[in-house]
Write an enzyme that holds these catalytic residues in place. Structure first.
Site, PDB file in Angstrom:
ATOM      1  N   ASP A 160      -2.510  -5.834   6.091  1.00 16.04           N
ATOM      2  CA  ASP A 160      -3.064  -6.627   5.000  1.00 16.04           C
ATOM      3  C   ASP A 160      -1.915  -7.395   4.352  1.00 16.04           C
ATOM      4  OD1 ASP A 160      -4.829  -7.642   3.114  1.00 16.04           O
ATOM      5  OD2 ASP A 160      -4.555  -5.953   1.754  1.00 16.04           O
ATOM      6  N   HIS A 207      -3.290  -1.101  -2.704  1.00 17.99           N
ATOM      7  CA  HIS A 207      -4.540  -0.510  -2.216  1.00 17.99           C
ATOM      8  C   HIS A 207      -4.843   0.775  -2.979  1.00 17.99           C
ATOM      9  CE1 HIS A 207      -3.953  -2.608   1.932  1.00 17.99           C
ATOM     10  NE2 HIS A 207      -4.334  -3.441   0.990  1.00 17.99           N
ATOM     11  N   SER A 236       0.858  -1.187   0.000  1.00 15.46           N
ATOM     12  CA  SER A 236       0.000   0.000   0.000  1.00 15.46           C
ATOM     13  C   SER A 236       0.896   1.240   0.000  1.00 15.46           C
ATOM     14  CB  SER A 236      -0.990  -0.022   1.166  1.00 15.46           C
ATOM     15  OG  SER A 236      -0.361  -0.028   2.419  1.00 15.46           O
TER      16      SER A 236
END
Length: 329
Positions: free
Chosen positions: A131, A39, A12
């Site tokens: 994540d 992301h 991300s």
């Protein structure tokens, strides 16, 4: 002869520049296939593939649902879709968000793990929260190889650290050496095939957007007295871990770190709403006290003054709590 020729990459914050460098460092004859999740917001313009392709000796494109992937090519998840690979076919899932993201890294890692097992290389790059941590642990359970960007080398170290805490990572590499490492790993024969756990398959089905029933969630975890930030439903604690993880009956998924971060934001918002209500209550009660004094109702005015002081005292407590929360972040 089989090789470790399936590479799944996730990140991300800081990952776009990291992937640009990684792509730039790859050789033109790189024969592995790369799948990339970064992301992005639901309204993204799907420009990442063009950004990466401009730096890369191998072609990189935005993934299209149903296409058969090619060797020596890279595929980037489009906005608001989970990127999944089922056997030799690219699938774009509209299943529930995971860790507040769609696309999320975990579904990609799980899908390549169940489809390609020991041929898989999962790579976690720079990013916030964690994540990818659950997904990289699932790739290990499927017999794949795991690589994490050295946290000291990352713009945002939380995702690399999350992966390192979740499982025994095979390689921790600085970005400058990662392309060479992937070339080396992609040229090696994979290890033996392993039996794919049913719970990983179930979570891939959820990411695809298949029906999520109470029976499916019951296979994955046990209900706990926590509510889902997205839909308000009951969360179940996923049995396997680390990382500590939760899913609701709709299918939204959170690591404990992501859930805590979201709950903290909700608490902060609730405190600010409560402060506004207390301040407005103090102003209103003060005006009622003034009106009572003008009307000669001294007893009522005194009672209102006490309520003004009480509201201001509560407001001061809330203000200190908000200031303390702000200092923590």
């Amino acid at each position: 002869m089989n090789r470790r020729d399936i590479i799944a990459i996730g990140g991300s914050m800081g990952a776009v520049d990291a992937i640009r460098q990684l792509c730039r460092d790859l050789p033109a004859d790189f024969a592995a296939t790369m799948f990339i999740v970064v992301h992005v917001g639901a309204d993204g313009q799907n420009l990442l593939a063009d950004i990466f392709d401009a730096q890369s000796p191998i072609s990189i494109s935005t993934a299209v649902d149903g296409e058969r992937f090619q060797r020596g090519h890279g595929y980037v998840a489009p906005a608001d879709h989970h990127l999944l690979v089922i056997d030799d076919v690219v699938r774009l899932g509209r299943g529930p968000r995971e860790n507040l993201a769609r696309p999320a890294v975990d579904p990609l890692f799980r899908s390549v793990g169940i489809s390609f097992g020991p041929r898989t290389i999962a790579v976690v790059l720079s990013g916030l929260l964690n994540d990818g941590a659950a997904g990289v642990a699932d790739v290990k359970r499927c017999g794949g190889i795991t690589v994490v960007q050295n946290p000291a080398d990352a713009v945002a170290a939380e995702m690399p650290w999350g992966a390192l805490r979740a499982t025994d990572i095979d390689y921790r590499s600085p970005l400058s050496e990662m392309a060479a490492l992937l070339v080396k790993l992609a040229a090696e024969e994979p290890g033996p095939a392993v039996e794919i756990p049913a719970d990983i398959r179930a979570e891939v089905e959820i990411a695809l957007g298949r029906h999520v029933g109470t029976d499916i969630i019951a296979q994955l975890g046990d209900p706990v007295p926590l509510s889902c930030p997205a839909c308000g439903g009951v969360l179940s604690q996923v049995r396997r871990g680390p990382p500590l993880r939760f899913r609701c009956q709709v299918g939204h998924s959170y690591t404990a770190e992501t859930l805590e971060n979201e709950k903290e934001g909700s608490v902060d918002e609730a405190l600010r709403v409560a402060l506004r209500i207390m301040e407005e209550r103090a102003v209103l009660t003060e005006k009622m006290a003034e009106d009572a004094r003008r009307s000669g109702r001294a007893a009522a005015a005194g009672s209102y003054d006490e309520r003004v002081n009480e509201s201001r005292s509560y407001a001061d407590i809330l203000r200190r709590a908000i200031d303390k929360s702000a200092r923590k972040t």
